[in-house]
Design an enzyme around this catalytic site. Structure first.
Site, PDB file in Angstrom:
ATOM      1  CG  HIS A  36      -1.989   1.008   1.159  1.00 39.02           C
ATOM      2  ND1 HIS A  36      -1.757   2.346   1.421  1.00 39.02           N
ATOM      3  CD2 HIS A  36      -3.300   0.917   0.821  1.00 39.02           C
ATOM      4  CE1 HIS A  36      -2.881   3.018   1.252  1.00 39.02           C
ATOM      5  NE2 HIS A  36      -3.835   2.177   0.889  1.00 39.02           N
ATOM      6  CD  GLU A  57      -5.497   1.507  -2.969  1.00 37.93           C
ATOM      7  OE1 GLU A  57      -6.699   1.442  -2.719  1.00 37.93           O
ATOM      8  OE2 GLU A  57      -4.645   1.758  -2.104  1.00 37.93           O
TER       9      GLU A  57
HETATM   10  P1  PGA Z   1      -9.698   5.955   0.342  1.00 36.95           P
HETATM   11  O1  PGA Z   1      -8.497   4.917   0.611  1.00 36.95           O
HETATM   12  O2  PGA Z   1     -10.857   5.152  -0.169  1.00 36.95           O
HETATM   13  O3  PGA Z   1      -9.957   6.570   1.699  1.00 36.95           O
HETATM   14  O4  PGA Z   1      -9.218   6.939  -0.651  1.00 36.95           O
HETATM   15  C1  PGA Z   1      -8.252   3.866  -0.266  1.00 36.95           C
HETATM   16  C2  PGA Z   1      -7.020   3.116   0.162  1.00 36.95           C
HETATM   17  O5  PGA Z   1      -6.067   3.731   0.657  1.00 36.95           O
HETATM   18  O6  PGA Z   1      -6.953   1.875   0.043  1.00 36.95           O
END
Ligand code: PGA
Length: 274
Positions: free
Chosen positions: A107, A186
């Site tokens: 992440h 992401e």
């Molecule tokens: P968010 O986070 O939906 O709050 O933007 C997504 C993530 O970090 O997996």
């Protein structure tokens, strides 16, 4: 109707203490009960809750004990590079076996706050697979205003470096894929900003990764400011699905109502809504 499975993951990060994570899991399960068939989630929709490390066991126990037919599962948010042994404070992959079938790896918050490089992320992928866990690999660009082609190139490069590191740690790309690897696109600029990427960008990244890996069926999720109101757009409809395979949801997953709405949108896109 498409037979591709939709995966929705709630990433609760370090927002709540375990007791509140258990309460939230209960609220989500209760709120979904009316939307689910009696047998629980259909096989084409998978929902995983990713509590903090301390919340994993109590949340998994709650789901097993009180909602055995819901098919809700848990996932870990991270895993250590270490094997089991004299490594104070570590959480080796083997310790998650029997609790969480999947683990999020790489992440951007781990990369940003803990300096996790492709080498570390690749090593963690290898450790997860060796223990029998399915990895959810997060990749994403930090290019808020780039053309799609530059983003695709960035993410492909990130994936090549990560797979090479996993290979050096003893886990080939073929083994990763066989272990149920899921990619979560992401974009860093979309996480927690209220400014999601477009479906077009996410589909462009998914297509680029699938062709780079020569794997048409590689599951690619999207994550970054997904909310209940816009959830349906990420799936398309049961007759015209997008090429995305689900969502990794942060902020919106901390509200049972908003998260349940997202799951209901997935059920409806899969053609499984009751
Ligand atoms: P968010 O986070 O939906 O709050 O933007 C997504 C993530 O970090 O997996």
């Amino acid at each position: 109707m498409s037979s591709r499975q939709i995966t929705i993951i709630a990433n609760w990060k370090a927002n709540l203490p375990p007791s509140e994570e258990v309460a939230l899991a209960k609220e989500i399960a209760e709120s979904l009960l009316g939307a689910l068939p009696k047998s629980g989630l259909p096989s084409d929709v998978r929902v995983l809750l990713a509590p903090s490390t301390l919340g994993l066991v109590p949340v998994a126990s709650l789901l097993r004990r009180e909602y055995p037919h819901s098919a809700l599962e848990v996932a870990a948010q991270d895993v250590s590079l270490s094997i089991p042994g004299a490594f104070t404070g570590e959480a080796p992959a083997e310790h998650f076996v029997g609790i969480a079938p999947a683990v999020i790896v790489g992440h951007s918050e781990r990369r940003r706050d803990h300096g996790e490089t492709a080498e570390v992320v690749g090593g963690k992928l290898a450790r997860a697979v060796a223990a029998g866990l399915a990895p959810v690999l997060c990749l994403g660009d930090d290019l808020p205003r780039a053309e799609i082609a530059s983003r695709v190139a960035y993410v492909e490069e990130q994936s090549v470096a990560t797979f090479a590191a996993a290979e050096r740690a003893g886990c080939s790309a073929a083994r990763l894929l066989a272990a149920g690897l899921v990619i979560a696109y992401e974009p860093v600029w979309a996480i927690g900003t209220g400014n999601p990427a477009s479906v077009e960008i996410a589909e462009g990244i998914a297509a680029g990764l699938r062709s780079a890996l020569n794997r048409e069926e590689l599951p690619v999720l999207y994550g970054g400011s997904v909310d209940a109101a816009s959830a349906a757009a990420w799936f398309g409809t049961s007759t015209a699905r997008t090429s995305l395979d689900g969502l990794l949801v942060g902020g919106a997953s901390l509200s049972a109502d908003r998260f349940a709405t997202i799951v209901r949108a997935a059920l409806s896109a899969a053609g499984s809504a009751q």
